[in-house]
Design an enzyme around this catalytic site. Structure first.
Site, PDB file in Angstrom:
ATOM      1  N   ASP A   8      -4.546   3.768  -1.744  1.00  0.00           N
ATOM      2  CA  ASP A   8      -5.619   4.095  -0.797  1.00  0.00           C
ATOM      3  C   ASP A   8      -6.058   5.541  -0.952  1.00  0.00           C
ATOM      4  O   ASP A   8      -5.343   6.459  -0.550  1.00  0.00           O
ATOM      5  CB  ASP A   8      -5.124   3.884   0.640  1.00  0.00           C
ATOM      6  CG  ASP A   8      -4.988   2.415   0.982  1.00  0.00           C
ATOM      7  OD1 ASP A   8      -5.986   1.689   0.862  1.00  0.00           O
ATOM      8  OD2 ASP A   8      -3.874   1.997   1.365  1.00  0.00           O
ATOM      9  N   MET A  56      -8.518   8.424   0.198  1.00  0.00           N
ATOM     10  CA  MET A  56      -9.367   8.775   1.351  1.00  0.00           C
ATOM     11  C   MET A  56      -9.831  10.213   1.233  1.00  0.00           C
ATOM     12  O   MET A  56      -9.036  11.096   0.880  1.00  0.00           O
ATOM     13  CB  MET A  56      -8.556   8.613   2.640  1.00  0.00           C
ATOM     14  CG  MET A  56      -7.955   7.232   2.814  1.00  0.00           C
ATOM     15  SD  MET A  56      -6.973   7.169   4.311  1.00  0.00           S
ATOM     16  CE  MET A  56      -6.530   5.419   4.332  1.00  0.00           C
ATOM     17  N   SER A  94       0.828  -1.208   0.000  1.00  0.00           N
ATOM     18  CA  SER A  94       0.000   0.000   0.000  1.00  0.00           C
ATOM     19  C   SER A  94       0.860   1.255   0.000  1.00  0.00           C
ATOM     20  O   SER A  94       1.710   1.452   0.880  1.00  0.00           O
ATOM     21  CB  SER A  94      -0.905   0.008   1.229  1.00  0.00           C
ATOM     22  OG  SER A  94      -1.384   1.322   1.433  1.00  0.00           O
ATOM     23  N   ASP A 123      -6.885  -6.523   3.911  1.00  0.00           N
ATOM     24  CA  ASP A 123      -6.207  -5.227   3.966  1.00  0.00           C
ATOM     25  C   ASP A 123      -6.200  -4.693   5.391  1.00  0.00           C
ATOM     26  O   ASP A 123      -7.254  -4.422   5.967  1.00  0.00           O
ATOM     27  CB  ASP A 123      -6.944  -4.255   3.022  1.00  0.00           C
ATOM     28  CG  ASP A 123      -6.299  -2.888   2.959  1.00  0.00           C
ATOM     29  OD1 ASP A 123      -5.195  -2.703   3.501  1.00  0.00           O
ATOM     30  OD2 ASP A 123      -6.918  -1.992   2.339  1.00  0.00           O
ATOM     31  N   HIS A 178      -1.185  -1.063  -4.281  1.00  0.00           N
ATOM     32  CA  HIS A 178      -2.472  -0.758  -3.650  1.00  0.00           C
ATOM     33  C   HIS A 178      -2.507   0.740  -3.344  1.00  0.00           C
ATOM     34  O   HIS A 178      -1.627   1.261  -2.654  1.00  0.00           O
ATOM     35  CB  HIS A 178      -2.600  -1.600  -2.373  1.00  0.00           C
ATOM     36  CG  HIS A 178      -3.897  -1.463  -1.664  1.00  0.00           C
ATOM     37  ND1 HIS A 178      -5.032  -2.156  -2.029  1.00  0.00           N
ATOM     38  CD2 HIS A 178      -4.256  -0.721  -0.583  1.00  0.00           C
ATOM     39  CE1 HIS A 178      -6.030  -1.840  -1.218  1.00  0.00           C
ATOM     40  NE2 HIS A 178      -5.582  -0.974  -0.324  1.00  0.00           N
ATOM     41  N   MET A 203     -11.874  -5.880   4.933  1.00  0.00           N
ATOM     42  CA  MET A 203     -10.998  -5.012   5.731  1.00  0.00           C
ATOM     43  C   MET A 203     -10.685  -5.700   7.050  1.00  0.00           C
ATOM     44  O   MET A 203     -11.587  -6.095   7.790  1.00  0.00           O
ATOM     45  CB  MET A 203     -11.674  -3.663   6.001  1.00  0.00           C
ATOM     46  CG  MET A 203     -11.786  -2.743   4.795  1.00  0.00           C
ATOM     47  SD  MET A 203     -10.212  -2.381   3.975  1.00  0.00           S
ATOM     48  CE  MET A 203      -9.299  -1.540   5.284  1.00  0.00           C
ATOM     49  N   MET A 214     -11.836   4.892  -0.537  1.00  0.00           N
ATOM     50  CA  MET A 214     -12.520   5.099   0.741  1.00  0.00           C
ATOM     51  C   MET A 214     -13.134   6.491   0.694  1.00  0.00           C
ATOM     52  O   MET A 214     -12.704   7.426   1.374  1.00  0.00           O
ATOM     53  CB  MET A 214     -11.525   4.953   1.891  1.00  0.00           C
ATOM     54  CG  MET A 214     -11.162   3.499   2.157  1.00  0.00           C
ATOM     55  SD  MET A 214      -9.669   3.322   3.134  1.00  0.00           S
ATOM     56  CE  MET A 214      -8.457   3.357   1.822  1.00  0.00           C
ATOM     57  N   HIS A 239      -8.126   1.525  -4.034  1.00  0.00           N
ATOM     58  CA  HIS A 239      -9.072   1.300  -2.937  1.00  0.00           C
ATOM     59  C   HIS A 239      -9.704   2.640  -2.580  1.00  0.00           C
ATOM     60  O   HIS A 239      -9.062   3.477  -1.941  1.00  0.00           O
ATOM     61  CB  HIS A 239      -8.294   0.683  -1.754  1.00  0.00           C
ATOM     62  CG  HIS A 239      -9.118   0.444  -0.536  1.00  0.00           C
ATOM     63  ND1 HIS A 239      -8.556   0.119   0.692  1.00  0.00           N
ATOM     64  CD2 HIS A 239     -10.462   0.457  -0.328  1.00  0.00           C
ATOM     65  CE1 HIS A 239      -9.518  -0.039   1.586  1.00  0.00           C
ATOM     66  NE2 HIS A 239     -10.681   0.162   0.996  1.00  0.00           N
TER      67      HIS A 239
HETATM   68  C1  DX5 Z   1      -6.341   1.340   5.637  1.00  0.00           C
HETATM   69  C2  DX5 Z   1      -5.863   1.109   4.227  1.00  0.00           C
HETATM   70  C3  DX5 Z   1      -4.792   0.102   4.129  1.00  0.00           C
HETATM   71  C4  DX5 Z   1      -3.514   0.470   4.842  1.00  0.00           C
HETATM   72  C5  DX5 Z   1      -2.759  -0.788   5.137  1.00  0.00           C
HETATM   73  O1  DX5 Z   1      -7.442   2.161   5.606  1.00  0.00           O
HETATM   74  O2  DX5 Z   1      -6.927   0.654   3.429  1.00  0.00           O
HETATM   75  O3  DX5 Z   1      -4.537  -0.249   2.784  1.00  0.00           O
HETATM   76  O4  DX5 Z   1      -2.715   1.347   4.099  1.00  0.00           O
HETATM   77  O5  DX5 Z   1      -1.636  -0.457   5.861  1.00  0.00           O
HETATM   78  P1  DX5 Z   1      -0.932  -1.479   6.868  1.00  0.00           P
HETATM   79  O6  DX5 Z   1      -0.505  -2.660   6.071  1.00  0.00           O
HETATM   80  O7  DX5 Z   1       0.195  -0.672   7.391  1.00  0.00           O
HETATM   81  O8  DX5 Z   1      -1.958  -1.846   7.904  1.00  0.00           O
HETATM   82 ZN    ZN Z   2      -6.446  -0.215   1.426  1.00  0.00          ZN
END
Ligand code: DX5
Ligand code: ZN
Length: 223
Positions: free
Chosen positions: A34, A36, A7, A174, A32, A136, A67, A65
């Protein structure tokens, strides 16, 4: 086949291009990403322009991903930015079928994620319509949290259902995954492993990825 998806959230944001190359050279399969929005989750990360800027510099599968609330508004932007897979949250879509259709119309793989508080039963009706389910294993919003082991029961339920219906479905986990606990996820049926801090945070990402893959291969799904 097990896919390792580091990620970007745990990358060095001042040196994204070199950091992405570093994990690609270390044997990652997916990147990956993320996204947000500070509304669906309390954190704000990055958006389509950052992903588009990285796209020419990497051959990794871009696994985005989202969010964000009502992601249907932004599907086209993320497709244009270079998505190979787009994951939306079940909790954030008013019309989930429409979002899945919109992603597929653009010939991008569609995935649906559920947060720890969401019962797996809500996801079951969509499994035949998507390419990947994301369970998740932490509350979304931040990297570096500890895996919640109870969430893996959902992976098991999804795997069982997919096998019983003959679905070709990837199952992604994840949050909080690392070499020491990846076997719990693969034994439950996961085959796409997101790892942020474990991989990007390591000085030896190749070692971490290899160790995750070896452990995963040694611990296949156990019915
Ligand atoms: C959390 C994200 C994850 C996160 C994972 O909201 O969706 O993808 O970056 O990070 P680690 O592996 O550090 O938990
Ligand atoms: Zn993620």
């Amino acid at each position: 086949m097990i896919y390792i998806a580091p990620s970007l959230l745990a990358a060095d944001f001042a040196n994204l291009q070199t950091d992405v190359k570093r994990i690609a050279d270390a044997g990652a399969n997916y990147l990956h990403l993320d996204v947000m929005d500070g509304a669906f989750v309390p954190n704000i990360s990055f958006g389509a322009p950052v992903i588009a800027a990285l796209r020419p510099h990497s051959k990794l599968i871009f696994d985005i991903h989202l969010m964000i609330n009502e992601p249907i508004r932004y599907i086209d932007d993320f497709v244009k930015a270079g998505a190979d897979i787009i994951t939306v949250h079940l909790e954030s879509c008013n019309d989930l079928d429409a979002v899945i259709q919109q992603i597929h119309k653009k010939e991008v793989r569609a995935a649906v994620a559920i947060s720890p508080a969401t019962p797996v039963e809500k996801l079951i009706p969509y499994l035949s319509k998507i390419d990947m389910a994301l369970v998740m294993t932490v509350v979304p919003g931040f990297g570096g949290q500890a895996l919640i082991p109870e969430t893996l029961e959902k992976v098991r339920t999804i795997k069982r259902y997919a096998l019983s219906k003959g679905l070709k479905l990837d199952i992604q986990v994840d949050g909080g995954l690392k070499p020491e606990n990846v076997h719990l996820a693969t034994e439950a049926g996961a085959n796409v492993i997101v790892a942020g801090s474990a991989v990007f945070g390591s000085k030896k990402p190749r070692k971490v990825i290899e160790s995750m893959r070896e452990t995963a291969d040694a611990h296949p799904y156990q019915a």
